[in-house]
Scaffold this active site. Structure first.
Site, mmCIF file in Angstrom:
data_model
loop_
_atom_site.group_PDB
_atom_site.id
_atom_site.type_symbol
_atom_site.label_atom_id
_atom_site.label_comp_id
_atom_site.label_asym_id
_atom_site.label_seq_id
_atom_site.Cartn_x
_atom_site.Cartn_y
_atom_site.Cartn_z
ATOM 1 N N HIS A 72 49.303 69.448 26.604
ATOM 2 C CA HIS A 72 49.468 68.521 25.486
ATOM 3 C C HIS A 72 48.933 69.168 24.217
ATOM 4 C CE1 HIS A 72 50.083 64.372 27.559
ATOM 5 N NE2 HIS A 72 50.789 65.325 28.118
ATOM 6 N N TYR A 201 46.307 56.580 21.682
ATOM 7 C CA TYR A 201 45.061 55.827 21.525
ATOM 8 C C TYR A 201 45.324 54.722 20.504
ATOM 9 C CZ TYR A 201 42.445 59.488 23.964
ATOM 10 O OH TYR A 201 41.966 60.368 24.901
ATOM 11 N N PRO A 293 34.532 57.262 28.550
ATOM 12 C CA PRO A 293 35.722 58.089 28.779
ATOM 13 C C PRO A 293 36.629 58.257 27.570
ATOM 14 C CG PRO A 293 36.007 55.925 29.774
ATOM 15 C CD PRO A 293 34.590 55.993 29.303
ATOM 16 N N LYS A 297 35.505 63.664 27.999
ATOM 17 C CA LYS A 297 34.522 64.744 28.008
ATOM 18 C C LYS A 297 33.778 64.931 29.332
ATOM 19 C CE LYS A 297 35.040 66.512 24.072
ATOM 20 N NZ LYS A 297 36.453 66.578 24.436
ATOM 21 N N TYR A 385 38.093 67.153 20.410
ATOM 22 C CA TYR A 385 38.906 66.750 21.545
ATOM 23 C C TYR A 385 39.273 67.957 22.423
ATOM 24 C CZ TYR A 385 42.046 63.648 24.109
ATOM 25 O OH TYR A 385 42.639 62.891 25.096
#
Length: 391
Positions: A72, A201, A293, A297, A385
């Site tokens: 991704h 998200y 979550p 991580k 990220y």
């Protein structure tokens, strides 16, 4: 039984550490309280940072990941029916993430360990770590109805928050930092292709939602729910309807429904134990730290811990210097706290607390608008990220 490194726990951290040590010519024994089938099927994290992907490849455990995993190059943020994509490679010099479930990582590492590595003992329950502050630490464990002792030069506790390793660190030298959030995630697995090719998200007045996936044919989705929610209190239709509300966009994007095969609620908390080393006992992964979550991580932090330990022990073997072993806790904690910060920022950005004020609601929207309009803000999110460097 004797070995150089006794590893408690055959999750991805313990298994990867055993692999890294094997490749460095250092022997180890892995003790796992559960059976192999349980370890290979417990559902956990599914997002691998660039650094984790690189480590698995270098360790010889990346072949199936590269074949079946889903690279991704970004995520999508949704708020106020708007959509904004964060382009990871463009913001980080080419870094990305891989969707590849923890269960699959464990399967790959177990197969390698059983084929090439040292002993991997399933259904071997660690009872206590003894003599951590001596030159000869021991792990007492129970297997096949009897007790045994594993004598080691070093013990690495990869046995999670409820394991025995952290209990061997005296309270007099321990400090803990913790935050519990007043909400959790209702997560589902569904037999339906993902409705978007990257993670989504979503911030919504009714709460957060996440669209993720396990494969091209299996979707993984989450809803923010009040703390203590019973997953079975939500019908399948209610779950899909709520997901549709929270993912709604102004351009008519549609969420595809499918049969729900699993549902559960994950609590949200942040936790750090300092130090991560006591004598010859080293803590790794959830034994030392937990993150909500939202930032993806947890697994990646555990990988960073065991990479740091393996490098430090290899350095000691090659040079005779324990300098890097002595710095293990400080080195790991520097990365841990950055990940805690990132996970906290993502959580407070995207979730609405039950007691949130109108002022706080508008601040969250302002933060999201800043991300959508500022390359600098986007870059900070993309760097966090895709992963902080291993020490």
């Amino acid at each position: 039984m004797r070995t150089t490194v006794g590893i408690i726990g055959a999750g991805p951290a313990g298994l990867l550490l055993a692999r890294l040590l094997h490749n460095a010519g250092i022997d180890s024994v892995v003790l796992e309280s559960r059976d192999r089938d349980y370890v290979e099927h417990r559902q956990r994290a599914g997002i691998l940072e660039q650094g984790t992907v690189d480590v698995l490849r270098a360790a010889g455990a990346g072949e199936r990941m590269d074949r079946e995993g889903l690279r991704h190059d970004g995520i999508e943020l949704r708020y106020a029916k708007k959509r904004h994509r964060v382009d990871f490679p463009a913001l980080t010099g080419g870094r990305s993430v891989m969707v590849y479930a923890q269960t699959e990582v464990c399967k790959d590492l177990i197969a390698l360990q059983l084929k090439e590595g040292g002993p991997l003992l399933f259904e071997a329950e660690a009872l206590a770590v003894e003599g951590a502050d001596t030159d000869s630490p021991r792990v007492r464990f129970r297997r096949e109805g009897g007790e045994d002792v594993l004598e080691c030069d070093y013990v690495v506790g990869c046995d999670g928050f409820w394991g025995v390793a952290r209990k061997a660190v005296p309270a007099s030298v321990s400090r803990t930092f913790e935050r519990t959030y007043p909400f959790g995630w209702l997560g589902i697995l569904a037999d339906v292709p993902p409705s978007h090719d990257e993670l989504v998200y979503a911030h919504h007045d009714r709460g957060f939602a996440l669209l993720s996936m396990r494969s091209p044919s299996v979707s993984r989705l989450y809803l923010q729910v009040p703390e203590g929610t019973d997953a079975e209190a939500w019908s399948d239709d209610d779950i899909w309807a709520e997901l549709e509300r929270r993912f709604e966009t102004a351009d008519g994007w549609r969420l595809e429904r499918g049969p729900i095969t699993q549902k559960s609620v994950t609590p949200m908390r942040s936790y750090v134990h300092e130090p991560m080393r006591h004598g010859r006992l080293f803590l790794a992964g959830d034994a030392a730290h937990i993150v909500p979550p939202t930032g993806a991580k947890g697994l990646n932090l555990a990988v960073g811990d065991v990479v740091t330990f393996a490098r430090a022990l290899t350095y000691e073997r090659e040079t005779g210097s324990a300098e890097r072993l002595d710095a293990y806790s400080a080195t790991c904690l520097s990365r841990v706290w950055q990940a805690e910060r990132f996970s906290y920022d993502m959580t407070t950005l995207l979730h609405r607390a039950p007691d949130a004020t109108p002022f706080e609601d508008r601040l969250r929207l302002a933060r999201l608008e800043r991300l959508a309009s500022s390359r600098a803000a986007e870059t900070d999110l993309a760097e966090g990220y895709t992963g902080f460097p291993f020490g």
